[in-house]
Scaffold this motif. Structure first.
Motif, PDB file in Angstrom:
ATOM      1  N   PRO A 137       0.823  -1.204   0.000  1.00 41.87           N
ATOM      2  CA  PRO A 137       0.000   0.000   0.000  1.00 41.87           C
ATOM      3  C   PRO A 137       0.869   1.272   0.000  1.00 41.87           C
ATOM      4  N   PRO A 138       0.290   2.362  -0.538  1.00 40.76           N
ATOM      5  CA  PRO A 138      -1.016   2.400  -1.190  1.00 40.76           C
ATOM      6  C   PRO A 138      -0.939   1.854  -2.614  1.00 40.76           C
ATOM      7  N   LEU A 139      -1.961   1.090  -2.999  1.00 39.92           N
ATOM      8  CA  LEU A 139      -2.042   0.622  -4.373  1.00 39.92           C
ATOM      9  C   LEU A 139      -2.350   1.801  -5.294  1.00 39.92           C
ATOM     10  N   ALA A 140      -2.058   1.622  -6.567  1.00 37.99           N
ATOM     11  CA  ALA A 140      -2.507   2.565  -7.582  1.00 37.99           C
ATOM     12  C   ALA A 140      -3.852   2.073  -8.111  1.00 37.99           C
ATOM     13  N   PRO A 141      -4.737   2.955  -8.545  1.00 38.16           N
ATOM     14  CA  PRO A 141      -6.008   2.492  -9.106  1.00 38.16           C
ATOM     15  C   PRO A 141      -5.837   1.453 -10.203  1.00 38.16           C
ATOM     16  N   ALA A 142      -4.771   1.575 -10.988  1.00 35.50           N
ATOM     17  CA  ALA A 142      -4.521   0.613 -12.068  1.00 35.50           C
ATOM     18  C   ALA A 142      -4.282  -0.795 -11.533  1.00 35.50           C
ATOM     19  N   LEU A 177      -5.998  -2.327  -9.457  1.00 40.39           N
ATOM     20  CA  LEU A 177      -7.286  -2.994  -9.277  1.00 40.39           C
ATOM     21  C   LEU A 177      -7.920  -3.397 -10.608  1.00 40.39           C
ATOM     22  N   GLU A 178      -7.373  -2.897 -11.705  1.00 43.18           N
ATOM     23  CA  GLU A 178      -8.028  -3.084 -13.002  1.00 43.18           C
ATOM     24  C   GLU A 178      -7.158  -3.782 -14.035  1.00 43.18           C
ATOM     25  N   THR A 179      -5.916  -4.093 -13.700  1.00 42.99           N
ATOM     26  CA  THR A 179      -4.994  -4.652 -14.681  1.00 42.99           C
ATOM     27  C   THR A 179      -5.478  -5.989 -15.229  1.00 42.99           C
ATOM     28  N   SER A 203      -3.181  -8.017 -16.511  1.00 41.52           N
ATOM     29  CA  SER A 203      -1.988  -8.858 -16.397  1.00 41.52           C
ATOM     30  C   SER A 203      -2.138  -9.847 -15.248  1.00 41.52           C
ATOM     31  N   LEU A 204      -1.450 -10.961 -15.374  1.00 39.21           N
ATOM     32  CA  LEU A 204      -1.463 -11.963 -14.309  1.00 39.21           C
ATOM     33  C   LEU A 204      -0.398 -11.681 -13.260  1.00 39.21           C
ATOM     34  N   THR A 205       0.681 -11.024 -13.665  1.00 36.15           N
ATOM     35  CA  THR A 205       1.809 -10.782 -12.768  1.00 36.15           C
ATOM     36  C   THR A 205       2.243  -9.327 -12.850  1.00 36.15           C
ATOM     37  N   VAL A 206       2.971  -8.906 -11.819  1.00 39.01           N
ATOM     38  CA  VAL A 206       3.426  -7.525 -11.770  1.00 39.01           C
ATOM     39  C   VAL A 206       4.760  -7.465 -11.030  1.00 39.01           C
ATOM     40  N   HIS A 207       5.595  -6.526 -11.430  1.00 38.87           N
ATOM     41  CA  HIS A 207       6.874  -6.257 -10.755  1.00 38.87           C
ATOM     42  C   HIS A 207       6.641  -5.139  -9.750  1.00 38.87           C
ATOM     43  N   LYS A 208       6.924  -5.392  -8.481  1.00 37.51           N
ATOM     44  CA  LYS A 208       6.720  -4.402  -7.437  1.00 37.51           C
ATOM     45  C   LYS A 208       8.016  -4.185  -6.648  1.00 37.51           C
ATOM     46  N   SER A 209       8.115  -3.012  -6.028  1.00 41.19           N
ATOM     47  CA  SER A 209       9.238  -2.714  -5.145  1.00 41.19           C
ATOM     48  C   SER A 209       8.742  -2.684  -3.712  1.00 41.19           C
ATOM     49  N   ALA A 210       9.458  -3.379  -2.843  1.00 42.29           N
ATOM     50  CA  ALA A 210       9.056  -3.451  -1.438  1.00 42.29           C
ATOM     51  C   ALA A 210       9.418  -2.183  -0.671  1.00 42.29           C
ATOM     52  N   GLY A 211      10.314  -1.368  -1.222  1.00 40.57           N
ATOM     53  CA  GLY A 211      10.691  -0.138  -0.546  1.00 40.57           C
ATOM     54  C   GLY A 211      11.679  -0.376   0.580  1.00 40.57           C
ATOM     55  N   GLU A 212      11.870   0.650   1.391  1.00 44.87           N
ATOM     56  CA  GLU A 212      12.848   0.572   2.473  1.00 44.87           C
ATOM     57  C   GLU A 212      12.377  -0.372   3.581  1.00 44.87           C
ATOM     58  N   GLY A 213      13.342  -0.977   4.244  1.00 39.61           N
ATOM     59  CA  GLY A 213      13.037  -1.839   5.378  1.00 39.61           C
ATOM     60  C   GLY A 213      12.860  -3.299   5.036  1.00 39.61           C
ATOM     61  N   MET A 221      -3.883  -8.187  -8.266  1.00 44.85           N
ATOM     62  CA  MET A 221      -5.107  -8.194  -7.478  1.00 44.85           C
ATOM     63  C   MET A 221      -6.259  -8.913  -8.187  1.00 44.85           C
ATOM     64  N   PRO A 222      -6.505  -8.670  -9.490  1.00 47.02           N
ATOM     65  CA  PRO A 222      -7.602  -9.403 -10.142  1.00 47.02           C
ATOM     66  C   PRO A 222      -7.426 -10.920 -10.095  1.00 47.02           C
ATOM     67  N   VAL A 223      -6.187 -11.411 -10.175  1.00 47.25           N
ATOM     68  CA  VAL A 223      -5.953 -12.855 -10.074  1.00 47.25           C
ATOM     69  C   VAL A 223      -6.340 -13.343  -8.679  1.00 47.25           C
ATOM     70  N   ILE A 224      -5.975 -12.573  -7.658  1.00 49.30           N
ATOM     71  CA  ILE A 224      -6.344 -12.938  -6.289  1.00 49.30           C
ATOM     72  C   ILE A 224      -7.859 -12.910  -6.128  1.00 49.30           C
ATOM     73  N   GLN A 225      -8.499 -11.883  -6.667  1.00 46.97           N
ATOM     74  CA  GLN A 225      -9.951 -11.756  -6.544  1.00 46.97           C
ATOM     75  C   GLN A 225     -10.694 -12.887  -7.246  1.00 46.97           C
ATOM     76  N   ARG A 226     -10.171 -13.355  -8.367  1.00 48.83           N
ATOM     77  CA  ARG A 226     -10.854 -14.423  -9.119  1.00 48.83           C
ATOM     78  C   ARG A 226     -10.718 -15.789  -8.471  1.00 48.83           C
ATOM     79  N   SER A 227      -9.799 -15.940  -7.552  1.00 48.34           N
ATOM     80  CA  SER A 227      -9.548 -17.253  -6.964  1.00 48.34           C
ATOM     81  C   SER A 227     -10.806 -17.788  -6.284  1.00 48.34           C
TER      82      SER A 227
END
Length: 276
Positions: free
Chosen positions: A179-184, A186-188, A190-200, A211-217
């Protein structure tokens, strides 16, 4: 006194295995409280095992997505020893992973090798697995993993996973959707995405299903343990359902479709503690 959404969760059933709750809104949340670590593992194995067997019985196979972290380790080890599961009909894939060598202590692939696969009754060839190729650069790894998952769904004849095992970070992230997610997000399509975990976080580059793949499960089970996770879960449940809330709390996007949360918390509601 006005009740929060968390307060509106009410007991609808109890048994020796679990206490089931549902929200009075459109959300459906099953909270399963464990009394101690041993109970957490045994209830986790029963919950996962029941849903794996149900998927095989109704759809002929089970597409099982697993998350990493320390919380599910003992459950995965015990699950692998379940002889009542026809593992030849199970395909295991990762909900997310850190972009690192598969033998790294940070790798979720190593976690699977040391728990589920290492279990006494489970041979590595007993089930199929779909895993990220972290030898590729992050962007290429994400693209390749998406193609692998697409082929997995096509071979199974459906576009949804049967069961996802999820965790939740104390910042509220699920999978590697921080978080925070981008609005995109929730609507992608794509099945997969590259994300950065950030500091820590030890490994910043992450590969995650979307998210759509998780929601469809078909089914989603959260494994939650400790005071920090209890605070995070209750904060998420008490938040509203606006777009701002759903971007701040990724798990909010799953409640309407129903989730189960297996909880080992320092404190539980008084009405529940007597039933565990």
């Amino acid at each position: 006194t006005k009740q929060s959404k968390a307060d509106q969760v009410q007991v609808t059933h109890s048994s020796s295995l679990y206490c089931t709750f549902s929200m009075s809104s459109s959300a459906a949340v099953e909270l399963v409280y464990a009394a101690d670590e041993s109970d957490f593992v045994s209830k986790g194995v029963q919950l996962l095992g029941d849903r794996i067997r149900a998927a095989i019985a109704s759809r002929g196979s089970c597409l099982l997505g697993l998350s990493g972290g320390s919380t599910p380790k003992a459950i995965y080890t015990a699950l692998g020893a379940e002889a009542s599961i026809d593992w030849t009909k199970v395909t295991v894939f990762l909900v997310d992973d850190r972009h690192c060598p598969p033998d790294s202590s940070d790798s979720n692939q190593r976690l699977l090798q040391e728990t589920l696969i290492a279990s006494s009754s489970l041979e590595p060839h007993s089930f199929s697995s779909v895993l990220p190729n972290c030898a590729l650069e992050p962007a290429a790894c994400v693209e390749d993993y998406g193609k692998q998952l697409s082929a997995m769904f096509k071979a199974a004849g459906r576009d949804q996973a049967d069961l996802l095992v999820l965790g939740m970070g104390e910042d509220g992230h699920i999978a590697s959707l921080f978080p925070p997610l981008a609005p995109a997000d929730l609507e992608t399509s794509s099945l997969t995405v590259h994300k950065s975990a950030g500091e820590g976080f030890a490994v910043a580059n992450r590969i995650s299903i979307t998210m759509p793949v998780i929601q469809r499960s078909h089914s989603r089970i959260f494994l939650l343990k400790g005071a920090g996770k209890q605070t995070t879960w209750e904060s998420m449940m008490s938040a509203g359902d606006s777009i701002v809330d759903r971007l701040r709390w990724p798990a909010k996007n799953l409640l309407a479709g129903g989730v189960t949360a297996l909880c080992l918390f320092p404190t539980v509601p008084t009405a529940v503690s007597a039933k565990i």
